[in-house]
Design an enzyme around this catalytic site. Structure first.
Site, PDB file in Angstrom:
ATOM      1  N   CYS A 200       2.042  -1.986   8.217  1.00 56.77           N
ATOM      2  CA  CYS A 200       1.596  -1.517   9.529  1.00 56.77           C
ATOM      3  C   CYS A 200       1.129  -2.690  10.394  1.00 56.77           C
ATOM      4  CB  CYS A 200       0.460  -0.515   9.356  1.00 56.77           C
ATOM      5  SG  CYS A 200      -0.205   0.105  10.928  1.00 56.77           S
ATOM      6  N   CYS A 203      -2.985  -2.032  10.747  1.00 58.91           N
ATOM      7  CA  CYS A 203      -3.955  -2.074   9.645  1.00 58.91           C
ATOM      8  C   CYS A 203      -3.396  -2.698   8.374  1.00 58.91           C
ATOM      9  CB  CYS A 203      -4.478  -0.667   9.354  1.00 58.91           C
ATOM     10  SG  CYS A 203      -3.253   0.437   8.614  1.00 58.91           S
ATOM     11  N   CYS A 222       2.324   5.243   9.202  1.00 56.55           N
ATOM     12  CA  CYS A 222       1.284   4.570   8.426  1.00 56.55           C
ATOM     13  C   CYS A 222       0.352   5.630   7.838  1.00 56.55           C
ATOM     14  CB  CYS A 222       0.494   3.602   9.300  1.00 56.55           C
ATOM     15  SG  CYS A 222      -0.900   2.840   8.420  1.00 56.55           S
ATOM     16  N   CYS A 225      -3.780   4.502   9.184  1.00 54.08           N
ATOM     17  CA  CYS A 225      -4.285   4.564  10.564  1.00 54.08           C
ATOM     18  C   CYS A 225      -3.524   5.565  11.435  1.00 54.08           C
ATOM     19  CB  CYS A 225      -4.253   3.177  11.208  1.00 54.08           C
ATOM     20  SG  CYS A 225      -2.590   2.581  11.640  1.00 54.08           S
ATOM     21  N   ASP A 354      18.307 -23.481   9.604  1.00 59.30           N
ATOM     22  CA  ASP A 354      17.849 -23.016   8.296  1.00 59.30           C
ATOM     23  C   ASP A 354      18.771 -21.889   7.839  1.00 59.30           C
ATOM     24  OD1 ASP A 354      16.597 -21.884   6.118  1.00 59.30           O
ATOM     25  OD2 ASP A 354      14.622 -21.765   7.037  1.00 59.30           O
TER      26      ASP A 354
END
Length: 447
Positions: A200, A203, A222, A225, A354
């Site tokens: 999340c 949170c 979530c 929260c 990369d």
């Protein structure tokens, strides 16, 4: 200066998509603000799908009879956007067009948004991409978030299924938001994918999902929260068919259901179609025209383009990050029949220097079906790295062929009637299209 330099470069066979903008910017730092004054601008940004979504929207603009222009070349940094505005303005700097459709690099949007009078902003999704340039995905998210603060009058078309994108609407912004998304799984089985956003954003609790479409997209929520997916205003409610050339879905646009044929394959293009329909609604294009455009649009260069190479039909699929590559693998894995596979890996600046991201791509899903693939060809600057990755994925070593010369690569593919999938990274795509252009009649990338 911008017009003249662009014309000269195109006469020389160059795109003329960035240098003219650089010259103009040195003369007038506010050149884009001057040229875009009075134009209704639609901007498409996000990690995956910018070019294809723009081509879908462009078809709707054309079918609706709008007087518009776009940066079809894909030059989506500030200088490229300046160049395309200058190209479509008079010598005195007046723009005779009512609308502009602009694909914008997600990192560049922070600065570009300072000058453009954006009417509609699309954010398709946010995925890990080019770590050497963008860094962590939160950096990309924050760049877009800052850009939104510069366009308070723009309507935002946001992907409800992307937990990162959806968070852009939570900053007490004055913008109107139109949500788009997919209400159902796209495939019964998908490539094994690593989530770029498993926790999340508020949170840090791990998300729960009612379903996943691909990557971290889907019905997220979530459990701690309560942060959760918004109900989309424009939603795919049923996936009828996904084939090698197209998809058929049911699309609900503000409560009205349409049967939609999407003139490109792949689950990611189902999302792009929903985004395009959302933009059409915002701009004022009627739904029937918007739906019809999705069945007729012409794909962008390198985005599922088809070519005849000798005796073989080939489809080019641009790949640039794990999420996008896995969707191409899903497409191939769910198709039927035999194919030649060609992987072209470069590590130039525009590709991302990369290349460690290839180890997060589910090549194992293709290796499990390798009897379907009589030839597995590898090319590009980092061909040896790609060959090694395919070996560790489980492909038989004697099946992997490294062909560094693009002319020889195309000749090898064309010597067989077996259709082929060409999967290049960004700069490899340009090089390969240039080689294809020597043998077949293909449009220049800026056309």
């Amino acid at each position: 200066m911008c017009k003249v330099s662009g014309a000269v470069l195109r006469k020389l066979g160059r795109g003329g998509t960035n240098l003219p903008g650089k010259l103009a910017l040195k003369i007038d730092s506010n050149i884009l603000g001057e040229l875009s004054r009075g134009v209704r601008v639609t901007v498409v940004t996000g990690t995956n799908g910018k070019t294809t979504t723009s081509r879908m929207i462009e078809q709707a603009f054309a079918d609706a009879g709008l007087k518009y222009f776009s940066n079809k070349s894909g030059a989506n940094l500030l200088t490229g956007i300046i160049a395309v505005f200058a190209q479509h303005c008079t010598l005195s700097g007046k723009c005779p067009y009512t609308h502009a459709l602009i694909e914008c690099d997600e990192a560049a949007f922070r600065r570009t948004s300072l000058y453009l009078p954006v009417e509609c902003l699309v954010v398709n999704n946010i995925f890990r991409d080019q770590l050497d340039r963008y860094g962590e995905i939160t950096h990309t998210l924050n760049a877009i978030r800052e850009g939104i603060t510069h366009v308070p009058d723009a309507t935002l078309c946001l992907n409800a299924d992307c937990s990162l994108t959806a968070s852009l609407a939570e900053d007490d912004i004055p913008n109107k938001v139109v949500w788009f998304g997919v209400n159902v799984p796209i495939y019964k089985e998908t490539a094994h994918e690593l989530s770029d956003a498993p926790y999340c954003i508020h949170c840090k609790t791990e998300y729960e999902y009612d379903y996943i479409t691909y990557g971290h997209l889907g019905g997220f929520r979530c459990p701690k929260c309560g942060y959760h997916r918004h109900t989309p205003d424009v939603a795919v409610t049923r996936v009828i068919a996904t084939g090698a050339d197209s998809s058929d879905v049911e699309l609900d646009i503000f409560g009205r259901t349409h049967a939609v044929h999407i003139n490109l394959p792949g689950g990611y293009n189902i999302y792009n179609a929903a985004a395009a329909a959302a933009v059409s609604h915002v701009v004022g294009i009627d739904e029937d025209t918007a739906v019809s455009a999705l069945a007729q649009f012409e794909c962008g260069f390198g985005r599922a383009e088809q070519f005849t190479l000798g005796r073989a039909q080939a489809r080019m699929m641009l790949v640039k990050n794990p999420a996008g590559f896995n969707q191409v693998i899903n497409l191939i894995a769910h198709d039927e029949g035999s194919f030649q596979l060609a992987f072209l890996l470069n590590d130039r600046f525009a590709d991302g220097t990369d290349i460690s991201w290839i180890w997060d791509v589910d090549f194992e899903a293709l290796a499990a079906q390798q009897d379907r693939f009589p030839r597995v060809l590898v090319s590009g600057v980092r061909a040896d790295d790609m060959a090694l990755r395919l070996k560790y994925a489980g492909f038989a070593v004697d099946k992997i062929e490294v062909i560094r010369d693009y002319g020889q690569l195309l000749a090898a593919i064309g010597a067989d009637e077996t259709p082929a999938f060409l999967m290049p990274t960004y700069t490899a795509m340009f090089d390969l299209r240039g080689e294809i252009g020597k043998h077949t009649d293909v449009k220049a990338f800026y056309e």
